[in-house]
Design a protein around this motif. Sequence first.
Motif, PDB file in Angstrom:
ATOM      1  N   GLU A  45      57.879  20.426 -20.016  1.00 25.22           N
ATOM      2  CA  GLU A  45      56.589  20.522 -20.455  1.00 25.22           C
ATOM      3  C   GLU A  45      56.254  21.905 -20.155  1.00 25.22           C
ATOM      4  OE1 GLU A  45      53.363  18.604 -18.094  1.00 25.22           O
ATOM      5  OE2 GLU A  45      53.253  17.206 -19.697  1.00 25.22           O
ATOM      6  N   PRO A  46      55.182  22.737 -21.056  1.00 27.90           N
ATOM      7  CA  PRO A  46      54.713  23.947 -20.729  1.00 27.90           C
ATOM      8  C   PRO A  46      54.659  24.362 -19.155  1.00 27.90           C
ATOM      9  CG  PRO A  46      53.705  23.291 -22.566  1.00 27.90           C
ATOM     10  CD  PRO A  46      54.359  22.239 -22.243  1.00 27.90           C
ATOM     11  N   SER A  47      54.912  25.660 -18.791  1.00 30.38           N
ATOM     12  CA  SER A  47      54.423  25.969 -17.323  1.00 30.38           C
ATOM     13  C   SER A  47      54.607  27.478 -17.333  1.00 30.38           C
ATOM     14  CB  SER A  47      55.478  25.247 -16.399  1.00 30.38           C
ATOM     15  OG  SER A  47      55.154  25.962 -15.102  1.00 30.38           O
ATOM     16  N   THR A  48      53.707  28.281 -16.637  1.00 33.56           N
ATOM     17  CA  THR A  48      53.922  29.691 -16.435  1.00 33.56           C
ATOM     18  C   THR A  48      54.037  29.713 -14.797  1.00 33.56           C
ATOM     19  OG1 THR A  48      52.832  30.201 -18.210  1.00 33.56           O
ATOM     20  CG2 THR A  48      52.919  31.886 -16.205  1.00 33.56           C
ATOM     21  N   ARG A  49      52.999  29.317 -13.832  1.00 34.27           N
ATOM     22  CA  ARG A  49      53.003  29.333 -12.496  1.00 34.27           C
ATOM     23  C   ARG A  49      54.089  28.458 -11.811  1.00 34.27           C
ATOM     24  NH1 ARG A  49      48.578  30.576 -14.519  1.00 34.27           N
ATOM     25  NH2 ARG A  49      48.966  28.930 -16.070  1.00 34.27           N
ATOM     26  N   THR A  50      54.228  27.115 -12.241  1.00 30.76           N
ATOM     27  CA  THR A  50      55.249  26.479 -11.217  1.00 30.76           C
ATOM     28  C   THR A  50      56.690  26.987 -11.746  1.00 30.76           C
ATOM     29  OG1 THR A  50      53.349  24.621 -11.580  1.00 30.76           O
ATOM     30  CG2 THR A  50      55.887  24.104 -10.744  1.00 30.76           C
ATOM     31  N   LYS A  51      56.970  26.918 -13.080  1.00 26.32           N
ATOM     32  CA  LYS A  51      58.433  27.551 -13.363  1.00 26.32           C
ATOM     33  C   LYS A  51      58.747  28.767 -12.598  1.00 26.32           C
ATOM     34  CE  LYS A  51      61.240  27.761 -17.444  1.00 26.32           C
ATOM     35  NZ  LYS A  51      61.981  29.030 -17.150  1.00 26.32           N
ATOM     36  N   THR A 129      53.619  20.200  -5.213  1.00 26.70           N
ATOM     37  CA  THR A 129      53.568  21.700  -4.645  1.00 26.70           C
ATOM     38  C   THR A 129      52.373  22.538  -4.842  1.00 26.70           C
ATOM     39  OG1 THR A 129      54.873  22.437  -6.633  1.00 26.70           O
ATOM     40  CG2 THR A 129      56.149  21.726  -4.622  1.00 26.70           C
ATOM     41  N   GLN A 130      51.613  21.790  -5.773  1.00 24.98           N
ATOM     42  CA  GLN A 130      50.544  22.570  -6.304  1.00 24.98           C
ATOM     43  C   GLN A 130      49.430  22.120  -5.075  1.00 24.98           C
ATOM     44  OE1 GLN A 130      49.160  24.501  -9.016  1.00 24.98           O
ATOM     45  NE2 GLN A 130      47.318  24.737  -7.738  1.00 24.98           N
ATOM     46  N   SER A 131      49.302  20.865  -4.701  1.00 25.52           N
ATOM     47  CA  SER A 131      48.696  20.326  -3.570  1.00 25.52           C
ATOM     48  C   SER A 131      49.089  21.323  -2.250  1.00 25.52           C
ATOM     49  CB  SER A 131      49.037  19.040  -3.499  1.00 25.52           C
ATOM     50  OG  SER A 131      47.882  18.158  -3.071  1.00 25.52           O
ATOM     51  N   HIS A 250      41.085  27.104  -8.389  1.00 23.78           N
ATOM     52  CA  HIS A 250      41.279  26.655  -9.819  1.00 23.78           C
ATOM     53  C   HIS A 250      42.884  26.744  -9.697  1.00 23.78           C
ATOM     54  CE1 HIS A 250      41.619  25.884 -14.011  1.00 23.78           C
ATOM     55  NE2 HIS A 250      40.427  26.023 -14.178  1.00 23.78           N
ATOM     56  N   PRO A 251      43.573  25.604 -10.222  1.00 27.10           N
ATOM     57  CA  PRO A 251      45.078  25.518 -10.412  1.00 27.10           C
ATOM     58  C   PRO A 251      45.767  26.308 -11.508  1.00 27.10           C
ATOM     59  CG  PRO A 251      44.255  23.428 -11.058  1.00 27.10           C
ATOM     60  CD  PRO A 251      43.067  24.148 -10.511  1.00 27.10           C
ATOM     61  N   ALA A 252      44.866  26.547 -12.401  1.00 24.50           N
ATOM     62  CA  ALA A 252      45.033  27.153 -13.646  1.00 24.50           C
ATOM     63  C   ALA A 252      46.248  26.692 -14.439  1.00 24.50           C
ATOM     64  CB  ALA A 252      45.636  28.858 -13.261  1.00 24.50           C
TER      65      ALA A 252
HETATM   66  N1   CP Z   1      49.064  25.136 -11.948  1.00 27.41           N
HETATM   67  C1   CP Z   1      50.175  24.755 -12.738  1.00 27.41           C
HETATM   68  O1   CP Z   1      50.947  23.841 -12.559  1.00 27.41           O
HETATM   69  O2   CP Z   1      50.324  25.819 -13.696  1.00 27.41           O
HETATM   70  P1   CP Z   1      51.557  25.977 -14.733  1.00 27.41           P
HETATM   71  O3   CP Z   1      51.093  24.822 -15.756  1.00 27.41           O
HETATM   72  O4   CP Z   1      51.400  27.220 -15.550  1.00 27.41           O
HETATM   73  O5   CP Z   1      52.530  25.639 -14.028  1.00 27.41           O
END
Ligand code: CP
Length: 301
Positions: A45-51, A129-131, A250-252
Motif C-alpha cells: 500500500e502507498p506510504s511515505t512516513r512508515t516506509k 509502530t504509529q501507536s 495527526h498521523p498524516a
Molecule cells: N502515518 C502513516 O502511516 O503515514 P504513511 O501512510 O505515509 O506511512
Amino acid sequence: MRHLLTITELHNEEILGILLEAQLFAEGKIWTPTNDKFVANLFFEPSTRTKFSFEVAEKKLGLQVLDFESQSSSVQKGETLYDTVKTLEAIGANAVVIRHPQDHYFDELVNGISIPIINGGDGCGHHPTQSLLDLLTIQQEFAHFQGLNVVIVGDIRHSRVARSNADVLKRLGANVYFSGPKQWMDEAITKGNYIPMDEAVKISDVMMMLRIQHERHTCKMISSKEEYHQLFGLTEIREANMKEKSIIMHPAPINRDVEIASSLVECERSRIFKQMTNGVAVRQAVLKSALQHKGEVVFNG
Ligand code: CP
C-alpha cells in the motif's frame, strides 16, 4: 518481542521499555549488530512516513535494507504473500516489515515464518509502530498518560491508528474520547465515549485528528470538504478554545482544510512533524527489540 503485529499483544511494561529505548535513540544513542543483518521492507500500500522512517531506522542501526518492489516482484506472477516472505527468509532476511491492505494479513504468516514480522499497517486493522510513536510524542510532552484527555477525531471506523491508539491509551490510564460524524463511530472502539467537537476542544489535552480514509469507503460519505471542515474539522476558531498546554497530533498524510485548518498544521501546538521525527527512533527500538529476541542478534552499544 518476536513479531510486532498489534499493539494489543504488548504488555504495558514492554511498551514503556520500547519508549525508554526509543527516547535514547532520539537522543543519539547508537546500537549496531555485531555482523551483517538484512531487513526487507514489503509495502503493498502507498506510504511515505512508515516506509522511509523504517528505512532510515534500519540504516541508522547498521542493517542492510532489502527494498522489495511488489510491482517488479514475482507477486505479479501470482506468488502468495506467504511464499514471498518464506523466500525472503530462505535467502537470508533477518526480519520483514510489511504494510498490506488486508486486515490481519499476518494470520497466514505467523505459523510458518520464523523471522520477526513487523506490521507497518494492515487494512483497517492495526498500526502498532504509529501507536508507539504517538505514545512517545505524548510522553515527551506530559511525562505520563494517567488522566490525560485524548480526543480522536474523524473516520474512526476505517482508521487502524484509532483502533491501535484507543486500546493502548486506555490501558495506560488516559481518558479517550471520540468525535466526528456519527456514522463513522465504531462502537467496538468508541464504547459510547462520543463527544461533540466544540466540547472536545475545551477538555482535550491531545486533539488527535484523522484523515478521511476515502480509499476504504464503498460510497461517497461526505457532501463537501468545506462542510466537513466546518462540522468536524479543527478550525482556527475551535483551536482558540483549546487549553493553553494542549497539543495537536495527526498521523498524516494530512488533507489540509478538511480535518485541520492549513494554518494549524505547523502552529505552536502542533506536534505533527515531531511525531514523524519520533517515528525513526521508535522504529529503531522496535527493530532492535525484534532482532535481539532470544539473543539471536547481538547489538554493540
Ligand atoms: N502515518 C502513516 O502511516 O503515514 P504513511 O501512510 O505515509 O506511512
